[in-house]
Write an enzyme that holds these catalytic residues in place. Structure first.
Site, PDB file in Angstrom:
ATOM      1  N   SER A 101       0.724  -1.299   0.150  1.00 16.85           N
ATOM      2  CA  SER A 101       0.001  -0.174   0.058  1.00 16.85           C
ATOM      3  C   SER A 101       0.921   1.130   0.168  1.00 16.85           C
ATOM      4  O   SER A 101       1.572   1.432   0.750  1.00 16.85           O
ATOM      5  CB  SER A 101      -0.981   0.147   1.079  1.00 16.85           C
ATOM      6  OG  SER A 101      -1.828  -1.122   1.205  1.00 16.85           O
ATOM      7  N   HIS A 105      -3.439   0.444  -4.749  1.00 15.13           N
ATOM      8  CA  HIS A 105      -2.863  -0.846  -5.288  1.00 15.13           C
ATOM      9  C   HIS A 105      -3.318  -0.334  -6.886  1.00 15.13           C
ATOM     10  O   HIS A 105      -4.510  -0.552  -7.394  1.00 15.13           O
ATOM     11  CB  HIS A 105      -3.323  -1.875  -4.787  1.00 15.13           C
ATOM     12  CG  HIS A 105      -2.706  -2.337  -3.412  1.00 15.13           C
ATOM     13  ND1 HIS A 105      -1.797  -3.464  -3.158  1.00 15.13           N
ATOM     14  CD2 HIS A 105      -3.101  -1.804  -2.296  1.00 15.13           C
ATOM     15  CE1 HIS A 105      -1.551  -3.382  -1.813  1.00 15.13           C
ATOM     16  NE2 HIS A 105      -2.487  -2.581  -1.361  1.00 15.13           N
ATOM     17  N   HIS A 111      -4.896  -9.760  -1.316  1.00 14.69           N
ATOM     18  CA  HIS A 111      -5.255 -10.159   0.278  1.00 14.69           C
ATOM     19  C   HIS A 111      -6.323 -11.226   0.421  1.00 14.69           C
ATOM     20  O   HIS A 111      -7.206 -11.089  -0.124  1.00 14.69           O
ATOM     21  CB  HIS A 111      -5.385  -8.816   0.884  1.00 14.69           C
ATOM     22  CG  HIS A 111      -4.660  -7.770   0.750  1.00 14.69           C
ATOM     23  ND1 HIS A 111      -4.503  -6.821  -0.330  1.00 14.69           N
ATOM     24  CD2 HIS A 111      -3.505  -7.323   1.541  1.00 14.69           C
ATOM     25  CE1 HIS A 111      -3.633  -5.875  -0.288  1.00 14.69           C
ATOM     26  NE2 HIS A 111      -3.003  -6.222   0.884  1.00 14.69           N
ATOM     27  N   TYR A 148      -8.294 -10.900   2.761  1.00 13.19           N
ATOM     28  CA  TYR A 148      -9.551 -10.403   3.324  1.00 13.19           C
ATOM     29  C   TYR A 148     -10.336  -9.931   1.836  1.00 13.19           C
ATOM     30  O   TYR A 148     -11.731  -9.780   2.334  1.00 13.19           O
ATOM     31  CB  TYR A 148      -9.196  -9.347   4.138  1.00 13.19           C
ATOM     32  CG  TYR A 148      -8.414  -8.030   3.530  1.00 13.19           C
ATOM     33  CD1 TYR A 148      -9.082  -7.131   2.490  1.00 13.19           C
ATOM     34  CD2 TYR A 148      -7.192  -7.894   4.033  1.00 13.19           C
ATOM     35  CE1 TYR A 148      -8.598  -6.106   2.087  1.00 13.19           C
ATOM     36  CE2 TYR A 148      -6.558  -6.616   3.514  1.00 13.19           C
ATOM     37  CZ  TYR A 148      -7.113  -5.855   2.639  1.00 13.19           C
ATOM     38  OH  TYR A 148      -6.499  -4.717   1.898  1.00 13.19           O
ATOM     39  N   GLU A 149      -9.783 -10.033   1.114  1.00 11.75           N
ATOM     40  CA  GLU A 149     -10.547  -9.501  -0.276  1.00 11.75           C
ATOM     41  C   GLU A 149     -11.243 -10.738  -0.664  1.00 11.75           C
ATOM     42  O   GLU A 149     -12.272 -10.524  -1.656  1.00 11.75           O
ATOM     43  CB  GLU A 149      -9.826  -9.197  -1.307  1.00 11.75           C
ATOM     44  CG  GLU A 149      -8.780  -7.753  -1.253  1.00 11.75           C
ATOM     45  CD  GLU A 149      -7.935  -7.427  -2.229  1.00 11.75           C
ATOM     46  OE1 GLU A 149      -8.389  -6.918  -3.225  1.00 11.75           O
ATOM     47  OE2 GLU A 149      -6.700  -8.084  -2.115  1.00 11.75           O
ATOM     48  N   ALA A 187       3.122  -1.943   4.203  1.00  7.48           N
ATOM     49  CA  ALA A 187       2.716  -0.983   5.127  1.00  7.48           C
ATOM     50  C   ALA A 187       2.214  -1.670   6.488  1.00  7.48           C
ATOM     51  O   ALA A 187       1.397  -2.473   6.217  1.00  7.48           O
ATOM     52  CB  ALA A 187       1.763  -0.036   4.657  1.00  7.48           C
ATOM     53  N   MET A 231      -1.546  -7.165   7.012  1.00  4.74           N
ATOM     54  CA  MET A 231      -2.503  -7.964   6.452  1.00  4.74           C
ATOM     55  C   MET A 231      -2.119  -8.732   5.415  1.00  4.74           C
ATOM     56  O   MET A 231      -2.733  -9.082   4.643  1.00  4.74           O
ATOM     57  CB  MET A 231      -3.901  -7.163   6.230  1.00  4.74           C
ATOM     58  CG  MET A 231      -4.324  -6.221   7.249  1.00  4.74           C
ATOM     59  SD  MET A 231      -5.833  -5.253   7.007  1.00  4.74           S
ATOM     60  CE  MET A 231      -5.937  -4.279   8.468  1.00  4.74           C
ATOM     61  N   SER A 232      -0.755  -8.907   5.171  1.00  2.60           N
ATOM     62  CA  SER A 232      -0.196  -9.327   3.772  1.00  2.60           C
ATOM     63  C   SER A 232       1.043 -10.053   4.200  1.00  2.60           C
ATOM     64  O   SER A 232       1.257 -10.468   5.271  1.00  2.60           O
ATOM     65  CB  SER A 232       0.130  -8.121   2.843  1.00  2.60           C
ATOM     66  OG  SER A 232       1.036  -7.343   3.301  1.00  2.60           O
ATOM     67  N   ASN A 257       1.707   3.637  10.557  1.00  3.67           N
ATOM     68  CA  ASN A 257       0.959   4.143  11.807  1.00  3.67           C
ATOM     69  C   ASN A 257       1.381   3.401  12.856  1.00  3.67           C
ATOM     70  O   ASN A 257       1.829   2.235  12.943  1.00  3.67           O
ATOM     71  CB  ASN A 257      -0.511   4.074  11.766  1.00  3.67           C
ATOM     72  CG  ASN A 257      -0.833   2.496  11.291  1.00  3.67           C
ATOM     73  OD1 ASN A 257      -0.808   2.233   9.951  1.00  3.67           O
ATOM     74  ND2 ASN A 257      -1.217   1.701  12.255  1.00  3.67           N
ATOM     75  N   HIS A 290      -6.992   3.940   6.839  1.00  2.00           N
ATOM     76  CA  HIS A 290      -6.139   3.600   5.382  1.00  2.00           C
ATOM     77  C   HIS A 290      -5.689   4.910   4.694  1.00  2.00           C
ATOM     78  O   HIS A 290      -4.469   4.935   4.360  1.00  2.00           O
ATOM     79  CB  HIS A 290      -6.913   2.898   4.499  1.00  2.00           C
ATOM     80  CG  HIS A 290      -6.161   2.226   3.202  1.00  2.00           C
ATOM     81  ND1 HIS A 290      -5.454   1.256   3.348  1.00  2.00           N
ATOM     82  CD2 HIS A 290      -6.437   2.712   1.822  1.00  2.00           C
ATOM     83  CE1 HIS A 290      -4.736   0.987   2.157  1.00  2.00           C
ATOM     84  NE2 HIS A 290      -5.102   1.806   1.241  1.00  2.00           N
TER      85      HIS A 290
END
Length: 274
Positions: free
Chosen positions: A29, A60, A82, A84-85, A112, A210-211, A234, A246
């Site tokens: 990201s 992306h 991902h 989660y997609e 990120a 998350m990746s 963050n 995000h």
């Protein structure tokens, strides 16, 4: 994904190339800007490649960029897939299989991530020394194809120790301070709760995202040398008294753009065996 699908996708890409890439890049990201630095570029949209998923996440671009970067032949993913997609772990990691089929020997994976280690600050770059799979599944579950990799692959040095030391040396040479740490992979798409962050810190996590874990697992299975870099975009929940968004991730990666580009380009220019 079976070998037929891998070969069909790689053949489609290969027909558009004049030279064989030796280094793969997965750009997370806000970090796809590195793809703009590639020379003699060939762009291939994910939607055009047989069996490829499509990236649905803001930040992306959803395309391969193939060409020359710092004298090396590279293939870069501007945007990843991902879990989660809604994609399977096999779909998430399919591009790594295709890169291996195309002939790459090494892969640099970027992301990120939220800072768990309280000594970190947003904008820090962290060399990943190890990871914790907190996703509840694994991309290697299911029948194993011995031609793709061993049934029980060793993950003790999946982040190549020589590459880690090399990256630290590169940072010193160009005057950039980098962190080192353990990356925790969660499924998302929700950010962690403060209690979850405390738990992850207790078990040894320094950053969370998350990746990355699925792709690196498959890269290790495939025998690729791996370097992982996190941009601490963050601080994770509960460390600072502010909500996580995000947009903050994208804004922070934009702020560290120059250092990120200098660092990764320096690594690529001198990377052993790539």
């Amino acid at each position: 994904m079976d070998q037929v699908s891998i070969k069909e996708a790689s053949q489609f890409i290969k027909e558009k190339l004049s030279k064989t890439p030796t280094l793969g890049l997965i750009l997370g990201s806000g970090l796809g800007v590195l793809g703009e630095e590639i020379e003699n570029k060939t762009f291939i949209s994910y939607k055009d490649i047989p069996h490829f998923p499509e990236s649905t996440v803001s930040g992306h671009k959803g395309q391969l960029v193939i060409g020359t970067l710092e004298g090396k032949q590279v293939i870069a993913m501007q945007g990843r897939f991902h879990f989660y997609e809604g994609y399977s772990m096999q779909q998430v990691t399919f591009p790594v299989r295709v890169m291996k089929q195309l002939g790459i020997e090494s892969i640099i994976v970027t992301n990120a991530a939220g800072g768990i280690n309280e000594s970190f600050e947003p904008g820090d770059l962290m060399i990943i020394t190890d990871h914790i799979n907190n996703m509840g599944t694994n991309p290697l579950i299911g029948p194993n194809d011995d031609e793709l990799g061993a049934r029980f692959p060793d993950m003790s040095k999946v982040y190549d120790p020589e590459y880690i030391q090399f990256a630290k040396n590169c940072a010193n040479e160009i005057g950039i301070t980098v962190r080192e740490g353990v990356y925790v992979g969660n499924t998302g798409p929700v950010y962690e709760t403060p209690a979850e962050v405390r738990m992850l810190r207790t078990v040894g996590g320094d950053a969370v995202g998350m990746s990355t874990v699925p792709e690196v697992t498959v890269a290790g299975h495939a025998g690729l040398r791996v370097l992982g870099i996190s941009c601490i975009s963050n601080m994770a929940a509960g460390i600072l008294d502010q909500p996580l968004t995000h947009q903050e991730v994208i804004e922070t990666t934009e702020k560290v753009r120059e250092d990120f580009l200098r660092f990764v380009k320096k690594i690529i220019s001198d990377l052993p065996n790539s």
